[in-house]
Scaffold this motif. Structure first.
Motif, PDB file in Angstrom:
ATOM      1  N   ASP A 160     -16.351 -13.466 -22.865  1.00  0.00           N
ATOM      2  CA  ASP A 160     -15.062 -12.833 -22.916  1.00  0.00           C
ATOM      3  C   ASP A 160     -14.179 -11.382 -23.312  1.00  0.00           C
ATOM      4  N   PHE A 199     -13.138 -20.242 -22.243  1.00  0.00           N
ATOM      5  CA  PHE A 199     -11.523 -19.802 -23.065  1.00  0.00           C
ATOM      6  C   PHE A 199     -10.644 -20.368 -22.579  1.00  0.00           C
ATOM      7  N   ARG A 204      -6.272 -17.504 -26.305  1.00  0.00           N
ATOM      8  CA  ARG A 204      -7.765 -17.627 -25.419  1.00  0.00           C
ATOM      9  C   ARG A 204      -8.546 -17.227 -26.348  1.00  0.00           C
ATOM     10  N   LEU A 207     -13.331 -21.455 -28.017  1.00  0.00           N
ATOM     11  CA  LEU A 207     -14.782 -21.970 -27.403  1.00  0.00           C
ATOM     12  C   LEU A 207     -14.327 -23.493 -26.245  1.00  0.00           C
ATOM     13  N   ARG A 223     -12.306 -13.719 -28.171  1.00  0.00           N
ATOM     14  CA  ARG A 223     -10.901 -14.075 -27.329  1.00  0.00           C
ATOM     15  C   ARG A 223     -11.998 -13.689 -25.562  1.00  0.00           C
ATOM     16  N   GLY A 224     -11.875 -14.802 -25.117  1.00  0.00           N
ATOM     17  CA  GLY A 224     -11.338 -14.767 -23.964  1.00  0.00           C
ATOM     18  C   GLY A 224     -10.594 -14.218 -22.899  1.00  0.00           C
TER      19      GLY A 224
END
Length: 230
Positions: A160, A199, A204, A207, A223-224
């Protein structure tokens, strides 16, 4: 985690999801080699099928890109990483001190490449040099395994934006903080071992994990790393 948020099915009816990635808009690309009609399906984060197509992808291949210039690919069944320099249009193979490479991802700054070892107990961290080569190999992330077993069975990795790493394993999705400490294990969304993770979504914050014939999603506070359109 977010209170009240659980795993939910995003895509169903696949035969065997082998790879998955998310594009710059947050849509999910799912590779199912067993589908004789189209082996690539693009899903929106809410599960809508946007399109299907056919691509050529070597079985078991895992890819990671750095700075849009270097492409790293695991060679199925080999202890080797292939490095392709997009600018120079050259390729070379890098030997890995990993028994069974399985999954790879970069830290958010792309300064470290992490490679999973399905036959061992660790995820390996490598420093990435300016020419794309890998140095300073270290078994940095200790994986949790079942009592009496020696192989982690790790299949896929992602990170992430804060540098936490997520590893798909038979015991669950193991999450590590940037220091390499195991911070928790998310239950797998189904009894099947997950095979891909990423993500998704415009923010993002979803998951997504593939297990068996389905792709599942779960919204997180984390968040990715957002991709930029190239």
């Amino acid at each position: 985690l977010i209170d009240g948020e659980e795993w939910h099915a995003i895509g169903v009816g696949f035969k065997s999801v082998e790879a998955m990635w998310v594009d710059a808009t947050g849509n999910i690309h799912v590779v199912d080699p067993s589908n004789t009609d189209h082996n690539l399906t693009v899903l929106s984060p809410d599960g809508a099928v946007l399109r299907g197509s056919r691509i050529t992808l070597e079985p078991g291949l895992r890819l990671a890109t750095r700075n849009g210039r270097f492409v790293y690919s695991l060679l199925p069944g080999q202890k080797t990483l292939r490095l392709h320099d997009v600018e120079q249009n050259t390729s070379r193979d890098l030997a890995l001190p990993v028994a069974q490479p399985s999954g790879l991802t970069f830290t958010p700054d792309e300064g470290t490449l992490v490679v999973g070892d399905a036959a061992g107990k660790h995820l390996w961290a490598f420093r990435v040099e300016k020419d794309g080569s890998l140095t300073c190999a270290e078994p940095y992330y200790p994986l949790r395994i079942r009592p009496g077993e020696t192989a982690s069975g790790v299949t896929a990795l992602t990170v992430d934006a804060d540098g936490r790493l997520y590893a798909c394993t038979p015991v669950g999705i193991q999450m590590f903080d940037p220091t390499g400490r195991l911070s928790g294990v998310l239950l797998n969304p189904s009894p099947r071992t997950p095979t891909a993770i990423a993500f998704a979504g415009p923010e993002r914050d979803v998951l997504v994990v593939s297990c068996g014939d389905s792709v599942y999603g779960r919204r997180l506070k984390a968040r990715g790393v957002a991709l930029t359109r190239r």
